[in-house]
Structures are given as C-alpha cells and as structure tokens.
Design a protein around this motif. Structure first.
Motif, PDB file in Angstrom:
ATOM      1  N   ILE A 155      51.661  -7.273 -20.299  1.00  0.00           N
ATOM      2  CA  ILE A 155      50.992  -6.715 -21.483  1.00  0.00           C
ATOM      3  C   ILE A 155      51.975  -6.613 -22.640  1.00  0.00           C
ATOM      4  O   ILE A 155      53.095  -6.107 -22.477  1.00  0.00           O
ATOM      5  N   SER A 156      51.560  -7.097 -23.799  1.00  0.00           N
ATOM      6  CA  SER A 156      52.365  -6.968 -25.010  1.00  0.00           C
ATOM      7  C   SER A 156      51.513  -6.381 -26.121  1.00  0.00           C
ATOM      8  O   SER A 156      50.281  -6.461 -26.095  1.00  0.00           O
ATOM      9  N   VAL A 157      52.193  -5.796 -27.102  1.00  0.00           N
ATOM     10  CA  VAL A 157      51.509  -5.268 -28.277  1.00  0.00           C
ATOM     11  C   VAL A 157      51.943  -6.074 -29.492  1.00  0.00           C
ATOM     12  O   VAL A 157      53.067  -6.598 -29.553  1.00  0.00           O
ATOM     13  N   TYR A 158      51.031  -6.186 -30.460  1.00  0.00           N
ATOM     14  CA  TYR A 158      51.286  -6.969 -31.666  1.00  0.00           C
ATOM     15  C   TYR A 158      50.967  -6.126 -32.893  1.00  0.00           C
ATOM     16  O   TYR A 158      49.955  -5.408 -32.929  1.00  0.00           O
ATOM     17  N   GLY A 159      51.807  -6.219 -33.901  1.00  0.00           N
ATOM     18  CA  GLY A 159      51.547  -5.595 -35.192  1.00  0.00           C
ATOM     19  C   GLY A 159      51.986  -6.525 -36.299  1.00  0.00           C
ATOM     20  O   GLY A 159      53.065  -7.133 -36.217  1.00  0.00           O
ATOM     21  N   GLY A 160      51.143  -6.696 -37.303  1.00  0.00           N
ATOM     22  CA  GLY A 160      51.498  -7.631 -38.365  1.00  0.00           C
ATOM     23  C   GLY A 160      50.721  -7.367 -39.635  1.00  0.00           C
ATOM     24  O   GLY A 160      49.932  -6.417 -39.739  1.00  0.00           O
ATOM     25  N   ALA A 161      50.942  -8.224 -40.613  1.00  0.00           N
ATOM     26  CA  ALA A 161      50.317  -8.095 -41.924  1.00  0.00           C
ATOM     27  C   ALA A 161      49.755  -9.434 -42.368  1.00  0.00           C
ATOM     28  O   ALA A 161      50.389 -10.478 -42.178  1.00  0.00           O
ATOM     29  N   ASN A 162      48.544  -9.400 -42.954  1.00  0.00           N
ATOM     30  CA  ASN A 162      47.931 -10.577 -43.574  1.00  0.00           C
ATOM     31  C   ASN A 162      48.295 -10.596 -45.055  1.00  0.00           C
ATOM     32  O   ASN A 162      48.390  -9.544 -45.701  1.00  0.00           O
ATOM     33  N   PHE A 163      48.465 -11.799 -45.586  1.00  0.00           N
ATOM     34  CA  PHE A 163      48.801 -11.953 -47.005  1.00  0.00           C
ATOM     35  C   PHE A 163      47.772 -12.854 -47.683  1.00  0.00           C
ATOM     36  O   PHE A 163      47.502 -13.962 -47.219  1.00  0.00           O
ATOM     37  N   VAL A 164      47.196 -12.358 -48.768  1.00  0.00           N
ATOM     38  CA  VAL A 164      46.288 -13.143 -49.602  1.00  0.00           C
ATOM     39  C   VAL A 164      47.042 -13.498 -50.878  1.00  0.00           C
ATOM     40  O   VAL A 164      47.346 -12.631 -51.699  1.00  0.00           O
ATOM     41  N   LEU A 165      47.367 -14.794 -51.008  1.00  0.00           N
ATOM     42  CA  LEU A 165      48.222 -15.240 -52.108  1.00  0.00           C
ATOM     43  C   LEU A 165      47.383 -15.793 -53.250  1.00  0.00           C
ATOM     44  O   LEU A 165      46.533 -16.656 -53.049  1.00  0.00           O
ATOM     45  N   GLY A 166      47.640 -15.272 -54.455  1.00  0.00           N
ATOM     46  CA  GLY A 166      46.954 -15.789 -55.641  1.00  0.00           C
ATOM     47  C   GLY A 166      45.461 -15.501 -55.604  1.00  0.00           C
ATOM     48  O   GLY A 166      44.981 -14.566 -54.961  1.00  0.00           O
ATOM     49  N   ASP A 167      44.711 -16.340 -56.278  1.00  0.00           N
ATOM     50  CA  ASP A 167      43.257 -16.207 -56.347  1.00  0.00           C
ATOM     51  C   ASP A 167      42.643 -16.993 -55.194  1.00  0.00           C
ATOM     52  O   ASP A 167      42.220 -18.130 -55.354  1.00  0.00           O
ATOM     53  N   ASN A 168      42.597 -16.361 -54.023  1.00  0.00           N
ATOM     54  CA  ASN A 168      42.138 -17.047 -52.822  1.00  0.00           C
ATOM     55  C   ASN A 168      40.616 -17.037 -52.758  1.00  0.00           C
ATOM     56  O   ASN A 168      39.999 -15.966 -52.647  1.00  0.00           O
ATOM     57  N   PRO A 169      39.959 -18.205 -52.819  1.00  0.00           N
ATOM     58  CA  PRO A 169      38.487 -18.242 -52.823  1.00  0.00           C
ATOM     59  C   PRO A 169      37.858 -17.837 -51.499  1.00  0.00           C
ATOM     60  O   PRO A 169      36.663 -17.538 -51.445  1.00  0.00           O
ATOM     61  N   PHE A 170      38.651 -17.810 -50.421  1.00  0.00           N
ATOM     62  CA  PHE A 170      38.105 -17.430 -49.122  1.00  0.00           C
ATOM     63  C   PHE A 170      38.062 -15.911 -48.931  1.00  0.00           C
ATOM     64  O   PHE A 170      37.350 -15.415 -48.063  1.00  0.00           O
TER      65      PHE A 170
END
Length: 320
Positions: A155-170
């Motif tokens: 078992i492992s744990v994960y922690g992270g961050a998402n980055f939205v760069l600029g004017d992302n249409p998605f």
C-alpha cells in the motif's frame, strides 16, 4: 543478440513477477500500459520516462459533434532520497479537432488535458517480512498457485497538485493549482498474475472535484517478455463521469526498455470514446545497493536463526 545474452534476459524475465514486489528491480517497473499505477517506486536514483502516443475518436450525441484527438501521454519518475519514495510528473497534451455537422462549424482545442506533479510513498510492504518471502523448497505447487495471503497488498499513498496553464479550454475558469490525493495497492495473486487498484480524489478545491478509481490485472505469458493487462477505470464527477475499459500488451525489449500497445472505450454516449495508444518506457539506472554493517542490522533481517540449529545439522550429518 547472442544466445548467452538471450538466456540471461530470459532469466531476468522469469523473475519479473518477483522483482516487481521489491523497491528497486533489475528489470524496469513501468506503470504502462493503462492508467492504474503500481504501489511501488522505481528505486532510489532511478530516472524513468514513460511516453505514449494516442489517437481517440469522440462522438457526442447530446451536442451532435464529432472529434478526432491526437496527443501524447507522459510520465517522468525519479526515486528520491530512499527506496520507498518517488516523485512523478505526468500528464497528457492533446489537440482536439471538433466538427458540428448540423451547424457546419469546425474548431480546434489544444492544451494539457492532464498535468500534475506528486509524491508517492510506500508505507506497507508485506514482502518485507523475510519469512513470507521465502519460497517453499518442497512444493512447486505451493509457490505457483493462488493463496489467500497473496491478497494482502502493498500500500502506498499519493499526494500531488494539478496545474492549469494559461487559458486552458478543457478547464475554463479553474484555478491554476488544485490538489489530488490517493491510495495505490498491489497484490501478487500468483507468479504470473498481479492485481493493482487505485482510488483518488482529484481536482480538490475546484468547483468540479472528481473521484477516480481503477482496477487492473496483469498476466505474464510463458514467454515472460510478453504480458497482457485488463483494466477498468471509473470517473465520477459533476462535470464528467464514465467507466472506461482498457486492454493491451507489453513487450520487454531489454531490462531497461519496454514497449506497449493498448486500446479502450467508454460506456457513455456524451461523449462516446474509442482510443488506441502506442507507448514505451525507458529508464536510466543509477541505483546502488546500500550495504548495511552486520552490527546495524535488525534482528531477523536475514531470516531467524533457530536455537541449536548447528547441533541439529551435526546430528543429521552423523546419521547420514
């Protein structure tokens, strides 16, 4: 490639199911193909790249639109500080060509559909118990059939961050940074079968957080350079929900290089999804085993020595 080299590689491949249950492995340990991630890190000072080229067809019945998507998946992994810790940067960069036949309109969207950085830490590994790791020297069957204890996962744990760069249409209107946390497990059901499960809460602090889960089974063939996998992934959120199935094969070219191919589809029609992915994984191995002085080793690290073990051996020798 000469015969001796082939024999050496085959020896490594035969031991692959065992190696993937250690932190550092003599054979590359890739998360590809598929999206389910292993509970194990790549190993200290190992640098690994995992790249995939993708094509996807999307049709949205509600919007009456057709889409062709071309892009690339990437993951860069590094074993940091100690064996159980890994830093990983991963994502997908895509170009989506959209057509609205009824309106005669065409458009193009280009940006990251996934872009994040995180840390994974293995906090429980059942195979660190030296007694459990020992093979049964008297029974081939005992070493090669399913046992209930095999369901106990690493078992492992994960922690992270998402980055939205600029004017992302998605991701219109989303903050630049959001967060992700998850748990990853891995069980060796038998020498040829490995079960991986993931659950994650994604895009935390945005207006559209998501639950994501995945279950993947990998099977090694008799020629252990080849393996096949089956994976189910679920996504549940207010903006997008679906169940995605994947299947494919991986081929170990050499101990540091793996090629793979997989395809999959979703269950919904808003949008419907069919995709194929061709990828590879390659590592630069700077790992060095750390030698632990015997006076610093913990009791039982190399197996327990039973009381009067030497005397018993002497008696057996006399009888023989």
């Amino acid at each position: 490639m000469d015969i001796s080299m082939i024999k050496k590689l085959l020896f490594l491949f035969v031991l692959t199911p065992t190696f993937i249950l250690a932190q550092y492995t003599d054979v590359i340990n890739s998360n590809r193909p598929g999206r389910a991630a292993s509970a194990y890190a790549v190993g200290k000072n190992v640098v690994q790249a995992e790249i995939g080229m993708l094509y996807e067809q999307q049709d949205n019945a509600d919007l009456n639109s057709d889409s062709n998507i071309f892009g690339a998946d990437y993951a860069f992994r590094y074993g940091l500080l100690f064996e159980e810790l890994e830093v990983i940067a991963e994502g997908s960069f895509i170009t989506q060509n959209i057509t609205y036949p009824d309106l005669g309109i065409e458009g193009k969207l280009t940006n990251f559909s996934r872009n994040r950085v995180g840390l994974k830490y293995l906090f429980f590994d059942p195979y660190k118990d030296p007694e459990r790791s020992k093979p049964n020297l008297y029974s081939w069957r005992a070493n090669n059939v399913f046992q209930w204890k095999n369901l106990i996962p690493a078992i492992s744990v994960y922690g992270g961050a998402n980055f939205v760069l600029g004017d992302n249409p998605f991701y219109p209107g989303e903050p630049t940074i959001s967060y992700r946390g998850g748990i990853q497990t891995q069980s060796r059901l038998s020498p040829r079968f490995v079960l991986i499960s993931n659950i994650a809460y994604d895009r935390i602090t945005t207006d559209f957080p998501e639950w994501r889960y995945a279950l993947s089974v990998t099977h090694a063939f008799r020629d252990p350079r080849w393996s096949v996998f089956f994976e189910g992934q679920g996504i549940s959120g207010d903006r997008y929900s679906d169940i995605i199935l994947r299947t494919g094969v991986a081929r170990l070219i050499n101990p540091n290089f793996q090629a793979d191919f997989h395809l999959g589809s979703g269950f919904k029609n808003d949008p419907s999804r069919i995709f194929v992915v061709l990828g590879f994984s390659y590592r630069l191995d700077f790992h060095k085993d750390e030698l632990i002085p015997i006076n610093e080793q913990q009791s039982g690290m190399n197996g327990k020595i039973k009381k009067n073990a030497n005397k018993r051996k002497s008696k057996k020798r006399k009888k023989n």
